[in-house]
Scaffold this active site. Structure first.
Site, short mmCIF file in Angstrom:
data_model
loop_
_atom_site.label_atom_id
_atom_site.label_comp_id
_atom_site.label_asym_id
_atom_site.label_seq_id
_atom_site.Cartn_x
_atom_site.Cartn_y
_atom_site.Cartn_z
N CYS A 2 46.59 87.54 43.98
CA CYS A 2 46.27 88.08 42.66
C CYS A 2 44.75 88.03 42.49
O CYS A 2 44.06 87.31 43.21
CB CYS A 2 46.94 87.28 41.55
SG CYS A 2 48.75 87.38 41.56
N GLY A 28 45.98 92.82 44.04
CA GLY A 28 47.25 93.00 43.36
C GLY A 28 47.36 94.39 42.77
O GLY A 28 46.49 94.81 42.00
N ASN A 102 45.88 82.83 39.99
CA ASN A 102 45.98 83.27 41.38
C ASN A 102 46.42 82.08 42.22
O ASN A 102 45.77 81.05 42.23
CB ASN A 102 44.62 83.79 41.86
CG ASN A 102 44.59 84.09 43.35
OD1 ASN A 102 43.56 83.92 44.00
ND2 ASN A 102 45.69 84.54 43.92
N GLY A 103 47.53 82.24 42.94
CA GLY A 103 48.03 81.16 43.79
C GLY A 103 49.51 80.92 43.56
O GLY A 103 50.16 81.62 42.78
N CYS A 235 42.15 78.99 52.45
CA CYS A 235 43.07 79.91 53.10
C CYS A 235 42.32 80.76 54.13
O CYS A 235 41.50 81.60 53.77
CB CYS A 235 43.75 80.81 52.08
SG CYS A 235 44.81 82.07 52.81
N TYR A 241 42.29 88.87 56.54
CA TYR A 241 42.87 90.10 56.02
C TYR A 241 42.63 90.36 54.54
O TYR A 241 42.33 91.48 54.14
CB TYR A 241 44.39 90.09 56.27
CG TYR A 241 45.15 91.17 55.54
CD1 TYR A 241 45.14 92.48 56.00
CD2 TYR A 241 45.87 90.90 54.37
CE1 TYR A 241 45.82 93.50 55.33
CE2 TYR A 241 46.55 91.89 53.68
CZ TYR A 241 46.52 93.18 54.17
OH TYR A 241 47.18 94.18 53.50
N SER A 282 42.79 98.41 58.40
CA SER A 282 43.13 97.11 58.98
C SER A 282 42.38 96.91 60.29
O SER A 282 42.44 97.73 61.20
CB SER A 282 44.64 97.06 59.22
OG SER A 282 45.02 95.87 59.83
N ASP A 345 44.01 93.08 62.64
CA ASP A 345 43.72 91.77 62.05
C ASP A 345 44.90 90.82 62.18
O ASP A 345 44.73 89.62 62.35
CB ASP A 345 43.30 91.90 60.58
CG ASP A 345 44.27 92.70 59.76
OD1 ASP A 345 45.48 92.49 59.88
OD2 ASP A 345 43.83 93.57 58.98
N CYS A 381 53.98 81.24 54.17
CA CYS A 381 52.94 80.72 53.29
C CYS A 381 53.55 80.38 51.94
O CYS A 381 54.25 81.20 51.35
CB CYS A 381 51.83 81.76 53.11
SG CYS A 381 50.55 81.24 51.95
N CYS A 432 43.09 75.87 55.85
CA CYS A 432 44.55 75.77 55.98
C CYS A 432 44.97 76.77 57.05
O CYS A 432 44.69 77.97 56.94
CB CYS A 432 45.24 76.11 54.66
SG CYS A 432 47.05 76.20 54.79
N CYS A 435 50.15 78.82 58.39
CA CYS A 435 50.93 79.99 58.78
C CYS A 435 50.94 80.18 60.30
O CYS A 435 51.80 80.89 60.83
CB CYS A 435 50.41 81.25 58.08
SG CYS A 435 48.65 81.54 58.25
#
Length: 456
Positions: A2, A28, A102-103, A235, A241, A282, A345, A381, A432, A435
């Protein structure tokens, strides 16, 4: 996934928020909302669709006030529907609270259950509404109460809050999602990414620090810190990406980072091919880095039609089959009889890549190889990127050889975990990488899923 944006102390606050959301549209596309406050009254307008679909000049002019905040939504918790559009407005004991989030929170279920047992009645399926109830229970009349409420949250959150005449920016102690502070003349700006500051001509001051709650009022700025964690968890997929390449996030530039990933990919997997290309948009910048490092010419093998949006009408199977060709068209004279390496990516589900590769072969490419600028995505994720279950990730249940054959490639290679971290322009320990590794920085409840709240 977001975008959030806030303005404090500007006569055209809502217009600036509109532009900020426009710059953050990539974060978003499902819905958008803007709220304003003129010192007496909250005004709020929101709707499904893109920013340009939801707002016009008349609406923006109606959102009067020198404080404003906005939100672009891509749902990763809660259904995609009108009731879940943000900013979320709550009224409590004569006071107003607005939230743009956002999150993803990871303790959603336990918090909601506890709040309902205490009498809370929820109006949406968003985890963001939980924040409003926690703030109401703690009290909106003091900064310490707000700190107490936010300290109960687990997971990822970058927030812009409006409580009466105070604009608040907050970021979780791990720092999963970006949030920065800017200034335009004497006005303060909060934004998910610096590209939104650039659009309105605001200067970047600094990032909101992990665990920081920043209060912006007529008296100036005040910062309070939540207890520190033993590490940051930025992240890494934001760099790979998600974020716009012209943004600086977490203290590094996205464009330069993607080029660095491409260069590292070329070092790990030298390729005997004629041309390097990406599938627009991409992988564009990783492809540039790959071409520079390898010395292989970078070519544009496909042209993107920028006028294909999310509302493309698909009344029949035949039309659905043609959607791919409408969006991207190969340049046959560039591809014919060429050995091609595509730099991507990432690969999430693999179905889109399969269609693209088939199109390239039909255009005359002799060999098609793919190099991916991150390791295989094998784990879901829980912090706000939209692959919340393993079944959506092709690499979680299939080997690289199987994926290669499924997509229809002559070869397929992924950047190593070590290589990815080496290529980053920030310390490796700050990221992090769950993923890719399954090593989550926070405990993940068994009852967590994207649709957990939809049937409550």
């Amino acid at each position: 996934m977001c975008g959030v944006f806030g303005v404090f102390g500007h006569k055209q606050a809502s217009s600036l928020v509109y532009l900020g959301l426009y710059a953050l549209q990539h974060r978003g596309e499902e819905s958008a909302g803007i709220a304003s406050f003129d010192g007496k009254k909250i005004r709020l307008h929101k709707g499904m669709g893109l920013v340009s679909d939801v707002f016009d000049t008349k609406v923006i002019k109606s959102l009067r006030g020198e404080i404003s905040l906005g939100h672009n939504r891509y749902s990763t918790t809660g259904v995609s529907s009108a009731k879940n559009i943000q900013p979320f407005l709550a009224r409590h004991r004569g006071r107003h609270l607005l939230i743009a989030h956002n999150g993803n929170l990871t303790n959603t279920f336990s918090l909601r259950k506890d709040l309902e047992e205490k009498g809370s009645i929820f109006q949406t399926t968003m985890d963001s509404e939980i924040i409003a109830h926690l703030l109401a229970h703690s009290g909106l009349d003091s900064q310490s109460a707000i700190v107490e409420a936010l300290s109960k949250l687990e997971g990822a959150y970058s927030l812009v809050l409006l409580i009466d005449g105070e604009l608040i920016g907050a970021r979780d102690p791990y720092g999963f999602r970006p949030l920065c502070l800017g200034k335009l003349d004497s006005s303060y700006i909060l934004a998910s990414e610096t590209c939104a500051l650039d659009l309105i001509g605001a200067s970047y001051i600094r990032d909101i620090e992990p665990g920081e709650i920043l209060f912006i009022s007529k008296d100036g700025l005040k910062s309070i810190k939540l207890p520190k964690k033993d590490r940051y968890s930025f992240c890494i997929f934001e760099f790979i990406y998600f974020a716009r390449p012209d943004s600086d996030i977490f203290g590094a530039n996205v464009y330069l980072t993607r080029k660095s990933l491409g260069r590292q990919l070329a070092r790990e997997f030298p390729s005997s091919v004629d041309i390097v290309m990406s599938i627009p948009d991409s992988g564009n910048y990783a492809a540039m880095g790959f071409a520079e490092e390898s010395g292989i010419p970078l070519e544009v093998g496909m042209i993107r039609n920028h006028y294909v949006g999310r509302t493309f009408i698909q009344p029949s199977q035949m039309v659905r089959d043609f959607r791919v060709k409408v969006k991207l068209n190969p340049i046959k004279r560039v591809l014919k009889d060429k050995r091609v390496v595509i730099v991507e990516d990432s690969i999430v589900r693999g179905t889109t890549s399969k269609i693209r590769v088939k199109t390239l072969r039909e255009a005359g490419a002799k060999e098609i190889h793919m190099r991916v600028s991150c390791p295989p995505l094998r784990w879901p994720c829980y912090y706000g990127i939209d692959f919340p279950t393993k079944k959506e990730l092709i690499a979680s249940s299939h080997s690289i050889e199987w994926i290669r054959d499924f997509i229809g490639l002559d070869s397929l290679n992924y950047l190593s975990l070590e290589g990815m971290l080496k290529a980053m322009l920030l310390p490796a320990e700050n990221f992090c990488t769950a993923c890719f590794t399954g090593n989550y920085p926070t405990p993940i409840p068994k009852r967590f899923s994207k649709n957990l709240l939809e049937n409550l």
